[in-house]
Design a protein around this motif. Structure first.
Motif, short mmCIF file in Angstrom:
data_model
loop_
_atom_site.label_atom_id
_atom_site.label_comp_id
_atom_site.label_asym_id
_atom_site.label_seq_id
_atom_site.Cartn_x
_atom_site.Cartn_y
_atom_site.Cartn_z
N LEU A 93 52.12 87.66 34.68
CA LEU A 93 52.35 86.25 34.37
C LEU A 93 53.79 85.97 33.96
O LEU A 93 54.29 84.86 34.17
CB LEU A 93 51.40 85.78 33.27
N GLN A 94 54.48 86.96 33.41
CA GLN A 94 55.85 86.75 32.97
C GLN A 94 56.80 86.54 34.15
O GLN A 94 57.88 86.00 34.00
CB GLN A 94 56.33 87.92 32.10
N GLU A 146 49.85 90.04 29.26
CA GLU A 146 50.45 89.19 30.28
C GLU A 146 51.40 89.94 31.20
O GLU A 146 51.56 89.59 32.36
CB GLU A 146 51.18 88.00 29.63
#
Length: 75
Positions: free
Chosen positions: A28-29, A23
């Motif tokens: 996405l973080q 991720e």
């Protein structure tokens, strides 16, 4: 599996095996929970779908901004 799909026309734009990428590399973080919820759909089997805009729909929306007022303008 992470699939990229145009949220307007439904065109499959690509996919990434999540076993190969984490991720953090996908970025996405850096999304807020609200952004994540509006872009990413989580499937029951663990796959994810990123609902993004393809080049065709992006161009159509840039040329005709009023289309953004319609819920499904390019289907």
């Amino acid at each position: 599996m992470l699939r990229y799909v145009c949220k307007y026309c439904g065109q499959n734009l690509g996919r990434i095996d999540l076993n190969q990428v984490d991720e953090v590399r996908l970025g996405l973080q850096s999304l807020t929970p609200l952004e994540l919820k509006s872009i990413i759909t989580f499937e029951l089997n663990g796959d994810m779908t990123a609902n993004i805009i393809c080049e065709y729909c992006q161009e159509a929306l840039e040329k005709n901004p009023e289309l953004s007022l319609i819920s499904n303008p390019l289907q």
